[in-house]
Design a protein around this motif. Structure first.
Motif, short mmCIF file in Angstrom:
data_model
loop_
_atom_site.label_atom_id
_atom_site.label_comp_id
_atom_site.label_asym_id
_atom_site.label_seq_id
_atom_site.Cartn_x
_atom_site.Cartn_y
_atom_site.Cartn_z
N PHE A 12 0.84 -1.18 0.00
CA PHE A 12 0.00 0.00 0.00
C PHE A 12 0.89 1.25 0.00
O PHE A 12 1.92 1.27 0.66
CB PHE A 12 -0.87 0.04 1.26
CG PHE A 12 -1.80 -1.13 1.41
CD1 PHE A 12 -1.34 -2.34 1.92
CD2 PHE A 12 -3.15 -1.03 1.08
CE1 PHE A 12 -2.18 -3.44 2.07
CE2 PHE A 12 -4.00 -2.11 1.23
CZ PHE A 12 -3.52 -3.31 1.72
N TRP A 13 0.43 2.25 -0.72
CA TRP A 13 0.97 3.60 -0.54
C TRP A 13 -0.13 4.41 0.14
O TRP A 13 -1.26 4.49 -0.37
CB TRP A 13 1.35 4.25 -1.87
CG TRP A 13 2.74 3.92 -2.31
CD1 TRP A 13 3.12 3.01 -3.25
CD2 TRP A 13 3.95 4.52 -1.83
NE1 TRP A 13 4.48 2.99 -3.38
CE2 TRP A 13 5.02 3.90 -2.53
CE3 TRP A 13 4.23 5.52 -0.89
CZ2 TRP A 13 6.36 4.27 -2.31
CZ3 TRP A 13 5.56 5.87 -0.68
CH2 TRP A 13 6.60 5.24 -1.38
N TYR A 14 0.22 4.98 1.30
CA TYR A 14 -0.68 5.87 2.01
C TYR A 14 -0.19 7.31 1.85
O TYR A 14 1.02 7.57 1.87
CB TYR A 14 -0.72 5.54 3.51
CG TYR A 14 -1.63 4.40 3.88
CD1 TYR A 14 -1.20 3.07 3.76
CD2 TYR A 14 -2.92 4.63 4.35
CE1 TYR A 14 -2.05 2.03 4.10
CE2 TYR A 14 -3.76 3.59 4.70
CZ TYR A 14 -3.31 2.30 4.57
OH TYR A 14 -4.16 1.27 4.91
N GLN A 38 -4.47 8.03 4.25
CA GLN A 38 -5.47 7.39 3.41
C GLN A 38 -4.78 6.63 2.29
O GLN A 38 -3.72 7.02 1.83
CB GLN A 38 -6.45 8.43 2.84
CG GLN A 38 -5.80 9.57 2.09
CD GLN A 38 -6.79 10.65 1.71
OE1 GLN A 38 -7.59 10.46 0.80
NE2 GLN A 38 -6.74 11.77 2.39
N VAL A 39 -5.41 5.57 1.85
CA VAL A 39 -4.80 4.73 0.82
C VAL A 39 -4.79 5.47 -0.51
O VAL A 39 -5.79 6.02 -0.94
CB VAL A 39 -5.55 3.40 0.68
CG1 VAL A 39 -5.05 2.64 -0.53
CG2 VAL A 39 -5.37 2.55 1.93
N LYS A 69 -2.74 0.36 -4.04
CA LYS A 69 -2.42 -0.92 -3.42
C LYS A 69 -2.21 -1.97 -4.51
O LYS A 69 -2.74 -1.84 -5.62
CB LYS A 69 -3.51 -1.37 -2.46
CG LYS A 69 -4.85 -1.68 -3.10
CD LYS A 69 -5.83 -2.18 -2.04
CE LYS A 69 -7.16 -2.61 -2.67
NZ LYS A 69 -8.11 -3.12 -1.64
N SER A 90 -10.94 -1.95 9.53
CA SER A 90 -11.09 -2.59 8.23
C SER A 90 -12.15 -3.67 8.33
O SER A 90 -12.48 -4.14 9.43
CB SER A 90 -9.77 -3.18 7.74
OG SER A 90 -9.41 -4.32 8.51
N GLU A 135 -8.08 -2.79 2.93
CA GLU A 135 -7.59 -1.46 3.26
C GLU A 135 -7.92 -1.13 4.70
O GLU A 135 -9.01 -1.43 5.19
CB GLU A 135 -8.25 -0.41 2.36
CG GLU A 135 -7.84 -0.49 0.91
CD GLU A 135 -8.47 0.60 0.09
OE1 GLU A 135 -8.65 0.38 -1.12
OE2 GLU A 135 -8.79 1.67 0.65
#
Lengths: 114, 115
Positions: free
Chosen positions: A35-37, A46-47, A50, B95, B103
């Motif tokens: 994931f990159w937040y 926040q995402v 992914k 989640s 997520e």
């Protein structure tokens, strides 16, 4: 244990130019997701992106990343940075054995200058 | 849909004092996480729950920290006898159980300063 490395603490780029934020990882597990937040000032993370598929490009809001298990990397890129992209970016690893535990990198602050 | 809510947003206390943080996850999310985020570092997992059960609390300093989620909805994280080293932002996330690819949605956090 698992680890995620973000080598740059701060990346500064001029608006309209490309930007790349590096993320590498170490894990012994084969079933993984990344994931990159993004975290804007005084807001919750926040995402942004992914992925769990090797060598498949994923895109969102002009950003893209490709999980490369051969090089243990999931770098974030954008072809043309915008002022509104200025924020803190975290790379995070989730692996199937631990179910839902996220391991975060230390974060990279992106500053886009006009 | 309401996001994850946390209170208080800020807390300042002296060493040795106690403090509690409260989290209300997104409705329907069965998994809840507490993270500690020291300044200039990424979030680090303290504990997480599936419904009311603790799944992993191995990173929770058990002598001073405790966390509960009695009805599988809201959760409270408590620090007894806070230390300066506890200064950090405490993030709650939730989640819906969907495996490692689910997520996590984060709340705004509680920024704790221990003097």
């Amino acid at each position: 244990g698992d680890s995620v490395t973000q080598t740059e603490g701060l990346v500064t780029v001029t608006e309209g130019l490309p930007v790349k934020l590096n993320c590498t990882y170490q894990t012994t597990y084969l079933t993984i997701a990344f994931f990159w937040y993004v975290q804007y000032l005084n807001e919750a993370p926040q995402v942004l992106l992914k992925s769990s598929t090797d060598n498949k490009r994923t895109e969102h809001q002009g950003f893209h990343a490709t999980l490369h298990k051969s090089s243990s990397s999931f770098h974030l890129q954008k072809s043309s940075a915008q002022l509104s992209d200025s924020a803190l970016y975290y790379c995070a690893l989730s692996e199937g054995n631990m179910g839902y535990k996220l391991t975060f990198g230390t974060g990279t602050s992106l500053l886009v200058d006009p | 849909e309401a996001g994850v809510t946390q209170s208080p947003r800020y807390a300042v206390l002296q060493e040795g004092q106690a403090v509690s943080f409260w989290c209300d996850p997104i409705s329907g999310h069965d998994t809840l996480y507490w993270y500690q985020q020291p300044r200039d570092q990424g979030p680090q997992l303290l504990v997480y729950f599936r419904d009311e059960a603790v799944i992993d609390n191995s990173q929770l300093p058990s002598d001073r920290f405790s966390a509960v989620r009695p009805k599988g909805t809201n959760s409270t994280l408590k620090i007894q006898s806070a230390k300066q080293g506890d200064t950090a932002t405490y993030l709650c996330a939730s989640s819906f159980a969907g495996g490692y690819y689910a997520e996590q949605f984060f709340g705004p956090g509680t920024r704790l300063t221990v003097l």
